[in-house]
Every structure is written in C-alpha cells, then in structure tokens.
Motif scaffolding. Structure first.
Motif, PDB file in Angstrom:
ATOM      1  N   UNK A  44       0.831  -1.208   0.000  1.00  0.00           N
ATOM      2  CA  UNK A  44       0.000   0.000   0.000  1.00  0.00           C
ATOM      3  C   UNK A  44       0.867   1.260   0.000  1.00  0.00           C
ATOM      4  N   UNK A  45       0.275   2.356  -0.484  1.00  0.00           N
ATOM      5  CA  UNK A  45       0.953   3.640  -0.399  1.00  0.00           C
ATOM      6  C   UNK A  45       1.625   4.107  -1.667  1.00  0.00           C
ATOM      7  N   UNK A  46       1.277   3.524  -2.803  1.00  0.00           N
ATOM      8  CA  UNK A  46       1.883   3.973  -4.053  1.00  0.00           C
ATOM      9  C   UNK A  46       1.362   5.370  -4.391  1.00  0.00           C
ATOM     10  N   UNK A  47       2.294   6.294  -4.709  1.00  0.00           N
ATOM     11  CA  UNK A  47       1.875   7.662  -4.997  1.00  0.00           C
ATOM     12  C   UNK A  47       3.046   8.557  -5.327  1.00  0.00           C
ATOM     13  N   UNK A  48       2.802   9.881  -5.407  1.00  0.00           N
ATOM     14  CA  UNK A  48       3.852  10.826  -5.805  1.00  0.00           C
ATOM     15  C   UNK A  48       5.021  10.834  -4.825  1.00  0.00           C
ATOM     16  N   UNK A  49       6.240  10.764  -5.372  1.00  0.00           N
ATOM     17  CA  UNK A  49       7.449  10.815  -4.546  1.00  0.00           C
ATOM     18  C   UNK A  49       8.422  11.897  -5.022  1.00  0.00           C
ATOM     19  N   UNK A  50       8.109  12.569  -6.118  1.00  0.00           N
ATOM     20  CA  UNK A  50       9.003  13.608  -6.617  1.00  0.00           C
ATOM     21  C   UNK A  50       8.543  14.129  -7.964  1.00  0.00           C
ATOM     22  N   UNK A  51       9.345  14.999  -8.534  1.00  0.00           N
ATOM     23  CA  UNK A  51       9.013  15.588  -9.826  1.00  0.00           C
ATOM     24  C   UNK A  51      10.296  15.882 -10.587  1.00  0.00           C
ATOM     25  N   UNK A  52      10.180  15.988 -11.905  1.00  0.00           N
ATOM     26  CA  UNK A  52      11.309  16.336 -12.762  1.00  0.00           C
ATOM     27  C   UNK A  52      11.006  17.657 -13.458  1.00  0.00           C
ATOM     28  N   UNK A  53      11.895  18.663 -13.335  1.00  0.00           N
ATOM     29  CA  UNK A  53      11.672  19.934 -14.021  1.00  0.00           C
ATOM     30  C   UNK A  53      11.984  19.807 -15.509  1.00  0.00           C
ATOM     31  N   UNK A  54      11.763  20.910 -16.218  1.00  0.00           N
ATOM     32  CA  UNK A  54      12.105  20.931 -17.639  1.00  0.00           C
ATOM     33  C   UNK A  54      10.919  21.021 -18.566  1.00  0.00           C
ATOM     34  N   UNK A  55       9.761  21.445 -18.082  1.00  0.00           N
ATOM     35  CA  UNK A  55       8.597  21.603 -18.949  1.00  0.00           C
ATOM     36  C   UNK A  55       8.939  22.609 -20.050  1.00  0.00           C
ATOM     37  N   UNK A  56       8.757  22.242 -21.325  1.00  0.00           N
ATOM     38  CA  UNK A  56       9.185  23.144 -22.404  1.00  0.00           C
ATOM     39  C   UNK A  56       8.299  24.379 -22.525  1.00  0.00           C
ATOM     40  N   UNK A  57       8.922  25.480 -22.919  1.00  0.00           N
ATOM     41  CA  UNK A  57       8.198  26.730 -23.134  1.00  0.00           C
ATOM     42  C   UNK A  57       7.201  26.564 -24.279  1.00  0.00           C
ATOM     43  N   UNK A  58       6.034  27.120 -24.115  1.00  0.00           N
ATOM     44  CA  UNK A  58       4.990  27.016 -25.131  1.00  0.00           C
ATOM     45  C   UNK A  58       5.374  27.717 -26.434  1.00  0.00           C
ATOM     46  N   UNK A  59       6.190  28.799 -26.322  1.00  0.00           N
ATOM     47  CA  UNK A  59       6.525  29.576 -27.516  1.00  0.00           C
ATOM     48  C   UNK A  59       7.785  29.094 -28.224  1.00  0.00           C
ATOM     49  N   UNK A  60       8.837  28.763 -27.429  1.00  0.00           N
ATOM     50  CA  UNK A  60      10.111  28.455 -28.082  1.00  0.00           C
ATOM     51  C   UNK A  60      10.619  27.046 -27.823  1.00  0.00           C
ATOM     52  N   UNK A  61       9.987  26.319 -26.899  1.00  0.00           N
ATOM     53  CA  UNK A  61      10.387  24.949 -26.629  1.00  0.00           C
ATOM     54  C   UNK A  61      11.551  24.782 -25.684  1.00  0.00           C
ATOM     55  N   UNK A  65      13.534  24.235 -22.319  1.00  0.00           N
ATOM     56  CA  UNK A  65      13.164  23.692 -21.004  1.00  0.00           C
ATOM     57  C   UNK A  65      13.119  24.800 -19.945  1.00  0.00           C
ATOM     58  N   UNK A  66      12.121  24.773 -19.103  1.00  0.00           N
ATOM     59  CA  UNK A  66      11.953  25.772 -18.046  1.00  0.00           C
ATOM     60  C   UNK A  66      12.089  25.103 -16.683  1.00  0.00           C
ATOM     61  N   UNK A  67      12.157  25.909 -15.612  1.00  0.00           N
ATOM     62  CA  UNK A  67      12.217  25.310 -14.261  1.00  0.00           C
ATOM     63  C   UNK A  67      10.915  24.629 -13.847  1.00  0.00           C
ATOM     64  N   UNK A  68       9.834  24.837 -14.578  1.00  0.00           N
ATOM     65  CA  UNK A  68       8.554  24.207 -14.232  1.00  0.00           C
ATOM     66  C   UNK A  68       8.656  22.690 -14.323  1.00  0.00           C
ATOM     67  N   UNK A  69       7.938  21.999 -13.423  1.00  0.00           N
ATOM     68  CA  UNK A  69       7.955  20.533 -13.430  1.00  0.00           C
ATOM     69  C   UNK A  69       7.270  19.989 -14.678  1.00  0.00           C
ATOM     70  N   UNK A  70       7.924  19.046 -15.323  1.00  0.00           N
ATOM     71  CA  UNK A  70       7.377  18.409 -16.518  1.00  0.00           C
ATOM     72  C   UNK A  70       6.750  17.067 -16.208  1.00  0.00           C
ATOM     73  N   UNK A  71       7.335  16.338 -15.247  1.00  0.00           N
ATOM     74  CA  UNK A  71       6.886  14.988 -14.939  1.00  0.00           C
ATOM     75  C   UNK A  71       6.686  14.827 -13.441  1.00  0.00           C
ATOM     76  N   UNK A  72       5.652  14.111 -13.068  1.00  0.00           N
ATOM     77  CA  UNK A  72       5.429  13.728 -11.674  1.00  0.00           C
ATOM     78  C   UNK A  72       5.876  12.277 -11.530  1.00  0.00           C
ATOM     79  N   UNK A  73       6.716  12.019 -10.522  1.00  0.00           N
ATOM     80  CA  UNK A  73       7.256  10.683 -10.307  1.00  0.00           C
ATOM     81  C   UNK A  73       6.428   9.981  -9.234  1.00  0.00           C
ATOM     82  N   UNK A  74       5.923   8.797  -9.565  1.00  0.00           N
ATOM     83  CA  UNK A  74       5.179   7.979  -8.617  1.00  0.00           C
ATOM     84  C   UNK A  74       6.068   6.818  -8.180  1.00  0.00           C
ATOM     85  N   UNK A  75       5.982   6.476  -6.888  1.00  0.00           N
ATOM     86  CA  UNK A  75       6.842   5.412  -6.404  1.00  0.00           C
ATOM     87  C   UNK A  75       6.255   4.667  -5.233  1.00  0.00           C
ATOM     88  N   UNK A  76       6.993   3.646  -4.836  1.00  0.00           N
ATOM     89  CA  UNK A  76       6.600   2.750  -3.750  1.00  0.00           C
ATOM     90  C   UNK A  76       7.606   2.913  -2.616  1.00  0.00           C
TER      91      UNK A  76
END
Length: 281
Positions: A226-243, A245-256
């Motif tokens: 039990x307890x599978x869920x968010x354990x971290x995030x990865x930054x690098x969400x690309x800018x909408x205009x130029x692509x 990578x930004x400091x914004x989180x791009x991926x949510x990491x789920x773990x056990x």
C-alpha cells in the motif's frame, strides 16, 4: 471497497489538539483503520508561538511525532500530523498552510507521508500598543474571531504568550497586560494556529488525511504494497513559444516505499513563456 490491509488495525495518534476529529472518521471509512490517542506531549517537538523551536522540517517532524505516539502506546502502527505556515511555495506573496500527515507501520516497514498546500489560512499577526481599538477589532474580524482563537504576547521580552483566547474582553485584557510587560510597550496579537481552536486549519488537516487515505488504498503495481503515490518531480517543462526547457515541473514521479518501482506521468503540455529563461530572461 477493496479489502484494506489496515481494516481492524488500531493506530496510535499523537496529538494534544483534537486532530482525531479531522482524521478518525475518514480513516475508518476509507481504510477501516481505528485510532487510539497517545498520551504524549507533542509540544516537545516545537510550538507555533516559539517557546520550543522545531528541529528540522515539518515533514521530518511528523514522522518523529508518529514515533512518539507509537512508543507511548506500544502500537506498531502510528499516525501524526504537522503543519507549517508561511509564504506559499509557488506564490510567496500569499500566506499558506502546509499540512503533513504520516502513517508508519513497523509490521511492514512502511512510511507514507502526504501533504496539502492550502491558501485557506488565517495565519497572521498585528503589533499594537492597545490604543487603536479599531485596528484590533479589524484584525480579529480578519482571523475569524471568536470562532478562531487568538494568542497575545509581549512584543519584546520573555513573558509567556496567552493562548486560546476566545472572548473579546479577555483579548483586550491580555493586550493591556502584554503591553505593560513588554520592553517596548507593545503587544503582538496573532491567530492561534493550534488545530483544536482553528477550524480552518482543521479542514486542511482533513484534506491531507483524505489524500493519505487515498494513497494508502493504492497498491504498488509491482509489489502490491500500500501507499503507491507521488514521490518527486522532474523539471524541464518546455516553453509554449520556443520549446526551451523551463524550471517548471514536466513529470510527476510515482513510487513505492517498499520496492524500487517508479513511474512517470506528464504534468502539462507546455509552460507559460513567463517562466522561460529565453522568452523572459
């Protein structure tokens, strides 16, 4: 509801401030988990009014608090909550309440901590010399008094704060005393952030408890713990205009908590150019 590994289990709850009213009903309903109050002084881990400074983060403290309750009751399963008040982590001009709720299970070595960040808080204070009654009354209205209690202490000096004040006559008397005891003749009037006298905070604790219950009801796809869920995030969400990578989180990491299994899920398609180091250097 699927069979819960916590059905029929009694966990210790370390609290001096009535948090069972926020957590007990939902944990029983969602998990079949019962709570037993632990007779412990949780103030030894820190107080909002500063008499005891908290050592470490709120996340670290909530685990230590659960351990206190487990030691006091002899239970192998323990629960606790811990709050932190201050600037919002994303919008620092806004006050926020961050509530952590942790469950520890020594039967399986499980430690699961969930949290909620909320701008629904009456966190705040005012310094007064006691003469501007209108300012005092305006502050009290702003923090939801008398449904929410307040604290009064001298602005300068070592006198102990008066907590849990819920009547106007008592507030005014405490302000007069604090001004007389203070080296600079002023008093600090602030919201009492302890859960049992702060209904707004109690609602945020319940929301954190609900998130914890959902997570504990989610088994790991790899090992079924039990307890599978968010354990971290990865930054690098690309800018909408130029692509870029930004400091914004791009991926949510789920773990056990029990095995190394991890999965990644996208958070959004693109970031606003305002967070882009190229478009908004």
């Amino acid at each position: 509801m699927e069979a819960s590994p916590f059905r029929g289990v009694v966990a210790s709850l370390a609290t001096m401030h009535g948090k069972q009213w926020a957590l007990r009903p939902l944990l029983r309903r969602r998990l079949g988990l019962s709570l037993r109050l632990a007779d412990v002084d949780t103030d030894v881990l820190g107080t909002f009014t500063g008499e005891v400074r908290r050592a470490g983060s709120a996340r670290e403290t909530v685990v230590r608090k659960a351990r206190l309750g487990m030691a006091a009751t002899g239970s192998p399963v323990g629960l606790a909550s811990e709050g932190a008040f201050g600037p919002h982590p994303v919008a620092p001009w806004t006050a926020a309440d961050v509530e952590y709720v942790a469950l520890l299970d020594d039967r399986t070595g499980l430690t699961v901590v969930e949290h909620v960040v909320s701008v629904e808080t009456n966190h705040g204070h005012v310094v007064t010399d006691g003469r501007d009654l209108a300012a005092v009354l305006a502050f009290l209205r702003g923090v939801g008094f008398p449904h929410h209690a307040v604290v009064v202490r001298p602005a300068a000096g070592t006198a102990q704060p008066v907590k849990g004040i819920g009547r106007l006559t008592d507030v005014l008397a405490a302000v007069r005393r604090a001004c007389a005891e203070s080296a600079d003749g002023a008093a600090v009037l602030c919201a009492d952030l302890r859960a049992h006298v702060n209904p707004t905070r109690m609602r945020v604790i319940a929301a954190a408890g609900e998130r914890l219950a959902r997570r504990l009801a989610t088994p790991c796809p790899a090992c079924a713990a039990p307890g599978f869920g968010p354990v971290g995030a990865e930054p690098g969400l690309p800018c909408r205009d130029c692509g870029t990578p930004t400091p914004r989180d791009a991926l949510l990491i789920f773990g056990c908590d029990r095995c190394p299994y991890r999965s990644r899920r996208p958070l959004a398609d693109a970031a606003d150019p305002g967070s882009c180091p190229v478009c908004n250097p």
